[in-house]
Design a protein around this motif. Structure first.
Motif: not given
Length: 306
Positions: A186-195
């Protein structure tokens, strides 16, 4: 520049863009949210408001921690899904409220909420989470920003600086909460991929396992919402006629936005350690300092009676 720095540049830039997008969208939502009457508090000037906000947040956090302890994953998903759906409904319906009749606006808001929740449920990729997260964060920031004048917002941001530091470094319950909710995707966090090959849907994300390198950086939605609340409040209560503005954004609000981004940049230094860090001590402090500097430049002190 080192290889590690080059690898980090793109995801770090992504976090900055997320904060910028949240802040700008929250400003665009001020008018429609105000017209829709979505204020959170009756008296924006009440000093009690930030303490009520914090109390509600603590109660909600305690409830989620209990559910995580009881392994009630379905209940957690249902509670968070309902909360997110309500925010999306209010944001979308208020955005189009001025252009279409009330009933169609409500139905469009319901449809948007259902679509987003279904996407999060069946395809919880990082880009789905981030796009919905921006909409939700900006909506929350706009609602609370128009509902809290400057002094209550400053009190709230300072209280949350202390709370975030304690909850991450001392009690560590924020890590338990984040990890438990992340398992529900669930989107309580932003996810920023490294690759580019990273898939949140396949890899997941755990804060508890610190032995292996994670495939993405994570930043809490609250780290985006709280400075944006000050941005919106500054636009509403420290802007207005005679206050210098840039592209329609009052300088105090722009200072809060830029200050929050600079605070996020400073957060990236300890973030390089790979250990979870409290974001609000850096981000809120940056937003407050940026706001105060621009108030000094414009002489916008009416919010404290000067």
């Amino acid at each position: 520049m080192s290889e590690f720095s080059l690898r980090s540049l793109v995801p770090y830039s992504g976090m900055l863009l997320l904060m910028l997008a949240t802040g700008l969208l929250s400003l665009l939502l001020i008018y429609p949210v105000t017209q829709a009457g979505l204020g959170a508090f009756e008296d924006p000037d009440s000093i009690a408001n930030p303490f009520v906000f914090l109390f509600i947040m603590l109660v909600f956090t305690a409830l989620l921690l209990l559910l995580i302890k009881w392994k009630a994953q379905t209940v957690i998903s249902a509670i968070i899904g309902i909360c997110l759906a309500l925010v999306i409904y209010y944001v979308v319906s208020s955005l189009i409220f001025s252009y279409v009749p009330t009933l169609p606006a409500s139905w469009i808001g319901i449809a948007a909420a259902v679509i987003v929740i279904l996407l999060l449920w069946y395809r919880p990729e990082w880009y789905v989470i981030n796009v919905s997260g921006i909409l939700i964060s900006a909506g929350c920031a706009a609602i609370f920003g128009i509902s809290l004048s400057i002094i209550p917002v400053l009190i709230l941001l300072i209280l949350l600086i202390v709370y975030d530091a304690v909850s991450v470094h001392r009690t560590k319950h924020m890590l338990t909460l984040a990890d438990g909710v992340l398992r529900q995707k669930m989107p309580i966090m932003f996810i920023v991929p490294k690759t580019r090959s990273y898939s949140y849907r396949n890899s997941g994300f755990s804060l508890q396992d610190s032995k292996e390198e994670r495939g993405a950086y994570m930043i809490g939605m609250g780290d985006m919402i709280m400075p944006a609340i000050l941005v919106v409040s500054a636009q509403v209560y420290a802007g207005g006629e005679g206050i210098l503005s840039v592209a329609g954004i009052a300088l105090p609000a722009l200072g809060a936005l830029i200050g929050g981004i600079i605070g996020l940049c400073s957060l990236m230094i300890p973030l390089n350690s790979g250990k979870p860090q409290p974001g609000l001590p850096y981000i809120n402090a940056g937003a407050i300092i940026g706001f105060l500097i621009c108030c000094a430049v414009t002489g916008s002190w009416a919010w404290i009676g000067l």
